[in-house]
Enzyme design. Structure first.
Site, PDB file in Angstrom:
ATOM      1  N   ASP A  71       0.867  -1.178   0.000  1.00 52.42           N
ATOM      2  CA  ASP A  71       0.000   0.000   0.000  1.00 52.42           C
ATOM      3  C   ASP A  71       0.903   1.227   0.000  1.00 52.42           C
ATOM      4  OD1 ASP A  71      -1.765   2.032   0.391  1.00 52.42           O
ATOM      5  OD2 ASP A  71      -2.597   1.275   2.278  1.00 52.42           O
ATOM      6  N   LEU A  72       1.024   1.866  -1.152  1.00 54.69           N
ATOM      7  CA  LEU A  72       1.965   2.975  -1.287  1.00 54.69           C
ATOM      8  C   LEU A  72       1.467   4.254  -0.636  1.00 54.69           C
ATOM      9  CD1 LEU A  72       3.309   2.334  -4.904  1.00 54.69           C
ATOM     10  CD2 LEU A  72       4.261   1.604  -2.697  1.00 54.69           C
ATOM     11  N   LYS A  73       0.310   4.184   0.045  1.00 54.68           N
ATOM     12  CA  LYS A  73      -0.132   5.283   0.903  1.00 54.68           C
ATOM     13  C   LYS A  73       0.260   5.043   2.358  1.00 54.68           C
ATOM     14  CE  LYS A  73      -4.098   6.280  -2.088  1.00 54.68           C
ATOM     15  NZ  LYS A  73      -5.586   6.350  -2.192  1.00 54.68           N
ATOM     16  N   GLY A 136      -4.813   7.875 -21.421  1.00 53.99           N
ATOM     17  CA  GLY A 136      -4.954   7.363 -22.772  1.00 53.99           C
ATOM     18  C   GLY A 136      -4.766   5.865 -22.817  1.00 53.99           C
ATOM     19  N   HIS A 137      -5.176   5.287 -23.923  1.00 50.19           N
ATOM     20  CA  HIS A 137      -4.931   3.873 -24.196  1.00 50.19           C
ATOM     21  C   HIS A 137      -4.386   3.755 -25.609  1.00 50.19           C
ATOM     22  CE1 HIS A 137      -6.331   2.042 -20.533  1.00 50.19           C
ATOM     23  NE2 HIS A 137      -7.467   2.717 -20.573  1.00 50.19           N
ATOM     24  N   ASP A 138      -4.077   2.528 -25.989  1.00 50.42           N
ATOM     25  CA  ASP A 138      -3.426   2.268 -27.271  1.00 50.42           C
ATOM     26  C   ASP A 138      -4.092   3.015 -28.424  1.00 50.42           C
ATOM     27  OD1 ASP A 138      -1.387  -0.093 -28.324  1.00 50.42           O
ATOM     28  OD2 ASP A 138      -2.874   0.439 -29.813  1.00 50.42           O
ATOM     29  N   ASN A 140      -5.903   5.676 -28.458  1.00 48.53           N
ATOM     30  CA  ASN A 140      -5.726   7.130 -28.387  1.00 48.53           C
ATOM     31  C   ASN A 140      -4.346   7.541 -28.882  1.00 48.53           C
ATOM     32  OD1 ASN A 140      -7.203   6.352 -25.402  1.00 48.53           O
ATOM     33  ND2 ASN A 140      -8.334   7.544 -26.882  1.00 48.53           N
ATOM     34  N   TYR A 141      -3.325   6.785 -28.491  1.00 48.42           N
ATOM     35  CA  TYR A 141      -1.962   7.121 -28.904  1.00 48.42           C
ATOM     36  C   TYR A 141      -1.822   7.011 -30.426  1.00 48.42           C
ATOM     37  CZ  TYR A 141      -1.386   6.018 -23.949  1.00 48.42           C
ATOM     38  OH  TYR A 141      -1.530   5.956 -22.589  1.00 48.42           O
ATOM     39  N   ASP A 167       1.049  -0.032 -27.071  1.00 50.55           N
ATOM     40  CA  ASP A 167       1.393  -0.683 -25.808  1.00 50.55           C
ATOM     41  C   ASP A 167       2.626  -1.572 -25.941  1.00 50.55           C
ATOM     42  OD1 ASP A 167      -0.691   0.520 -24.529  1.00 50.55           O
ATOM     43  OD2 ASP A 167      -1.889  -1.283 -24.251  1.00 50.55           O
TER      44      ASP A 167
END
Length: 367
Positions: A71-73, A136-138, A140-141, A167
């Site tokens: 947990d990086l918080k 974004g996703h593939d 969108n790029y 990706d």
């Protein structure tokens, strides 16, 4: 035999596809990969289809890695991540720019602790610039960098690309390539570095032909009329009479001549100066006169760069018959097994195919 990356330690904070595929390649070449996930596991663990208790896509990408939930918080968990990074050779992260810095795990902080660390950031648009913080996703790029337009024609239906170009070819592969270059540089200098892997920028490599054509004043407005994107009868996908498809790649004159003779294209339309639209229409009409199976028997033995499109199942069977399939199975701790993602790594540099690639259980907290 020793593998090229034996003894290399990789800390992977990434999720979904780009980073995990890169760390899978590192693991397959001998590296020890510790996959850091949030409590409950990363999103890909829950993607359909599911086999038993696990996601089949997750198994395919994560066999042979060690998974740790942090947990990086939580300050103590961040401290533990920092301790792991102090001993690591490579760190891969895929958050938006600034997130790792806010967590106290940014490249400046960690490379001050471990100057040999190769810190890899994979994002859609890079660490800086006006789009750096955008999601974004593939798709969108590819839409933004012009690659997607090269397969489209105004006013016609737009099919989805069948592969995740940005990706994989813009994220995972460039990450792997640059990690290896950074390791070589570290051999010479003793120092690591920060790698900024921007998927949208890297996928633009696939526009090389369009870029060259544009420089020569030949790029069409919608990108669909060039030699490799539908602007020639020699390089197109044509339907057969049964609704399936024939991929024609007869670019060179010698292949084009054989193909034209096989389908009985009128001589006037075989010439280089023949009207393009008329030639395309004529070839379409002729190929629509037979089934895909019939064209397979006619065209494929001629060695004229013409191939009936294979379904995935047919392609698998073809590869098995030809002896070219290099299938490695990965499984989860409950025994569900799927083929590991296919990797472009020579067999001599890989873990032996008969060694198990197991997706480790997600260890909790600081265990």
């Amino acid at each position: 035999m020793a593998l090229p990356l034996d003894g290399l330690s990789v800390l992977d904070f990434s999720t979904l596809l780009p980073g995990p595929l890169a760390s899978l390649m590192l693991a397959e070449a001998g590296a020890t990969v510790i996959k850091i996930e949030r409590p409950g596991g990363e999103d890909m663990r829950h993607f359909a289809p599911v086999m038993g208790e696990s996601s089949a896509p997750f198994i395919a990408l994560n066999g042979g890695k060690h998974s740790l939930a942090l947990d990086l918080k939580n300050t103590s968990h961040v401290d533990h991540a920092r301790d792991l990074a102090a001993k690591a050779d490579v760190l891969i992260e895929q958050f938006r720019p600034g997130v790792m810095e806010r967590l106290g795990l940014g490249p400046v902080t960690l490379r001050a602790i471990n100057p040999r660390l190769i810190y890899v950031s994979i994002t859609g648009f890079g660490q800086s610039g006006p789009r750096a913080g955008l999601a974004g996703h593939d798709l969108n790029y590819l839409a933004l960098n012009g690659v997607l337009s090269q397969g489209l024609k105004r006013g016609e239906a737009a099919p989805l690309p069948p592969v995740l170009v940005a990706d994989i070819a813009g994220g995972a592969y460039p990450a792997m390539l640059n990690i290896l270059l950074a390791l070589r540089q570290r051999d010479q200098t003793g120092l690591g570095c920060h790698l900024d892997i921007a998927m949208a920028d890297n996928a633009a490599t696939f526009s090389w032909f369009t870029a060259a054509s544009s420089a020569a004043g030949q790029a069409p407005v919608d990108g669909s009329g060039l030699l490799l994107s539908g602007g020639s009868p020699r390089y197109r996908i044509y339907p057969s009479s049964d609704g399936w498809f024939v991929a024609v790649g007869a670019l060179e004159d010698k292949f084009w001549a054989v193909f034209c003779e096989a389908i009985n294209l009128p001589p006037v339309l075989r010439r280089n100066d023949a009207p393009t639209d008329e030639a395309i229409e004529a070839v379409s009409t002729l190929l629509a006169g037979r089934t895909a199976a019939e064209w397979r028997k006619v065209l494929e033995p001629l060695d004229c760069c013409c191939t009936v499109v294979r379904t995935f199942a047919e392609a698998e069977a073809d590869a098995e018959q030809a002896g070219t399939r290099f299938t490695v199975m990965a499984r989860d701790h409950a025994g569900a097994a799927v083929p590991m993602a296919s990797l472009p790594i020579d067999r001599q540099f890989r873990v032996a195919p008969d060694r198990e690639r197991v997706v480790s259980p997600l260890m909790s907290g600081l265990d």
